[in-house]
Design an enzyme around this catalytic site. Sequence first.
Site, PDB file in Angstrom:
ATOM      1  N   ASN A 160       0.875  -1.174   0.000  1.00 22.93           N
ATOM      2  CA  ASN A 160       0.000   0.000   0.000  1.00 22.93           C
ATOM      3  C   ASN A 160       0.912   1.224   0.000  1.00 22.93           C
ATOM      4  O   ASN A 160       1.460   1.606   1.035  1.00 22.93           O
ATOM      5  CB  ASN A 160      -0.887  -0.043   1.254  1.00 22.93           C
ATOM      6  CG  ASN A 160      -1.882   1.105   1.292  1.00 22.93           C
ATOM      7  OD1 ASN A 160      -1.846   2.002   0.448  1.00 22.93           O
ATOM      8  ND2 ASN A 160      -2.759   1.067   2.271  1.00 22.93           N
ATOM      9  N   ARG A 210      -2.555  -1.865  -3.514  1.00 20.46           N
ATOM     10  CA  ARG A 210      -3.790  -1.112  -3.294  1.00 20.46           C
ATOM     11  C   ARG A 210      -3.742   0.159  -4.145  1.00 20.46           C
ATOM     12  O   ARG A 210      -2.755   0.891  -4.103  1.00 20.46           O
ATOM     13  CB  ARG A 210      -3.904  -0.739  -1.824  1.00 20.46           C
ATOM     14  CG  ARG A 210      -5.119   0.090  -1.573  1.00 20.46           C
ATOM     15  CD  ARG A 210      -5.157   0.626  -0.174  1.00 20.46           C
ATOM     16  NE  ARG A 210      -6.327   1.463  -0.055  1.00 20.46           N
ATOM     17  CZ  ARG A 210      -6.399   2.516   0.733  1.00 20.46           C
ATOM     18  NH1 ARG A 210      -5.374   2.854   1.488  1.00 20.46           N
ATOM     19  NH2 ARG A 210      -7.489   3.226   0.795  1.00 20.46           N
ATOM     20  N   HIS A 219     -13.069   2.843   0.051  1.00 20.20           N
ATOM     21  CA  HIS A 219     -13.047   1.773   1.062  1.00 20.20           C
ATOM     22  C   HIS A 219     -13.710   0.481   0.552  1.00 20.20           C
ATOM     23  O   HIS A 219     -14.170  -0.346   1.336  1.00 20.20           O
ATOM     24  CB  HIS A 219     -13.803   2.177   2.353  1.00 20.20           C
ATOM     25  CG  HIS A 219     -13.201   3.323   3.098  1.00 20.20           C
ATOM     26  ND1 HIS A 219     -13.973   4.267   3.723  1.00 20.20           N
ATOM     27  CD2 HIS A 219     -11.926   3.667   3.342  1.00 20.20           C
ATOM     28  CE1 HIS A 219     -13.205   5.167   4.321  1.00 20.20           C
ATOM     29  NE2 HIS A 219     -11.945   4.823   4.092  1.00 20.20           N
ATOM     30  N   ARG A 269     -12.438  15.516   7.959  1.00 16.13           N
ATOM     31  CA  ARG A 269     -13.220  15.887   6.769  1.00 16.13           C
ATOM     32  C   ARG A 269     -14.653  16.232   7.160  1.00 16.13           C
ATOM     33  O   ARG A 269     -15.223  15.605   8.054  1.00 16.13           O
ATOM     34  CB  ARG A 269     -13.246  14.731   5.767  1.00 16.13           C
ATOM     35  CG  ARG A 269     -11.915  14.499   5.124  1.00 16.13           C
ATOM     36  CD  ARG A 269     -12.003  13.402   4.063  1.00 16.13           C
ATOM     37  NE  ARG A 269     -10.753  12.671   4.042  1.00 16.13           N
ATOM     38  CZ  ARG A 269     -10.644  11.362   3.856  1.00 16.13           C
ATOM     39  NH1 ARG A 269     -11.711  10.620   3.649  1.00 16.13           N
ATOM     40  NH2 ARG A 269      -9.466  10.783   3.875  1.00 16.13           N
ATOM     41  N   GLU A 289      -8.161  -5.328   4.774  1.00 17.65           N
ATOM     42  CA  GLU A 289      -8.052  -5.000   3.351  1.00 17.65           C
ATOM     43  C   GLU A 289      -6.890  -5.744   2.699  1.00 17.65           C
ATOM     44  O   GLU A 289      -6.971  -6.161   1.554  1.00 17.65           O
ATOM     45  CB  GLU A 289      -7.893  -3.486   3.191  1.00 17.65           C
ATOM     46  CG  GLU A 289      -9.177  -2.762   3.556  1.00 17.65           C
ATOM     47  CD  GLU A 289      -8.999  -1.290   3.861  1.00 17.65           C
ATOM     48  OE1 GLU A 289      -9.285  -0.478   2.997  1.00 17.65           O
ATOM     49  OE2 GLU A 289      -8.582  -0.964   4.977  1.00 17.65           O
TER      50      GLU A 289
END
Length: 401
Positions: free
Chosen positions: A7, A91, A180, A241, A385
């Site tokens: 990743n 990823r 996601h 955010r 993941e």
Amino acid sequence: MKLLVINAGSSSLKYQLYDMTDESVLAKGLVERIGMDSSILTHKPIGKEEVTEVSEILEHTTAIRKVLEKLTDKEHGVLASVNEIQAVGHRVVHGGEAFKGSALVTPEVKAEIRRLFDLAPLHNPPAIMGINASEANMPGVPNVVAFDTAFHQTMDEKVYLYPIPRVLYKKHRIRRYGAHGTSHQYVSRMAAEYLNRPIEELKIITCHIGNGASLTAVKGGVSVDTSMGLTPLEGLMMGTRSGDLDPTVVTFVMNKEELSISEVNSMLNKHSGLLAISGSSSDMRDITDGWEEGKPNETLAFEMYEYRLRKYIGSYAAAMNGVDVIVFTAGVGENSAIVREKTCENLSYLGVELDKELNKIRSGEPRRISTPNSKVEVLVIPTNEELMIARDTLSIVQESK
Ligand code: AMP
């Protein structure tokens, strides 16, 4: 088969080495501060002592070379030779409309990821650096890419289009993509497996709430709606955010405060959410501590976060005309009993009944936290993941042989 999952971020690179015969992790680690003279490599071989090394790592090719050196190191290594690594899974944040699933890396696939730089300027370029670095260090070893957006490519046009002039979609592909996806797919599959029920007959709401946060409505095993949009800014209130707001706020603030595009982007992505409302922290641990101590700003941040989360769960129950399973995952979802409790308290109209004692238990394993009477199964499922990417990598490499 041994696989490396990577990743790559702009200045960091996380890795996990899997033995896919039993899906066990042999080693994992992280390279931080790539591009600086004091880069840090933290390597954790499973069953051996963790090592940290500080050195100059100026780009991703050197980062992967250093990782491979550690993986084959006499003292800290877990491999006799780099040749044991038979594939690498990467990823990638944005797969646009081109990728509906993971893919074997070819020159065309790389070109397509590059074409998507506009849509993910912070994330897709480092993914390409990671792939190039892996090709340079392990020539001939197949690379597979797994996209955060791919799982959501099943969303219907009425869900993914914004009600704005259609020419913007035609010209610039402005639409909702979600994110996601690897996590939502993994935990929804795990939920069906845990409940021992076919995923095809389930309506699942997966709540991936970590620093970034998104919800997905998974019906019959496919994503029918998700809360993130063109970028990961849409949807829930997050650590830093804003999530949903009236788009006019942007133009109004830019005008009144004389902010540039990058300043307003930074405000909404890095200085909003829990951090903005609490004025103290983006970390849910600090927010809940403040809430327990009765601090007004942290209390407001906590209440806004929970309220917005609950509204989204309600809207996804409406989107699917019901819900059988609610799954909590990621940093907040897996660890914050109080966020789960407060959210579920207000979902009684759906028939949600939480077992408060089960909710408090921490196990790191998939588990049920609803009562036997609850009309909706509420589960906590740790996301993984990397394992999902490793599984996709294995199946794509096997198919391509
Ligand atoms: P992630 O992005 O999935 O790694 O999640 C990171 C976030 O999880 C952190 O910023 C925290 O807000 C949150 N988190 C981790 N542990 C806890 C905890 N015990 N209670 C509440 N929030 C937590």
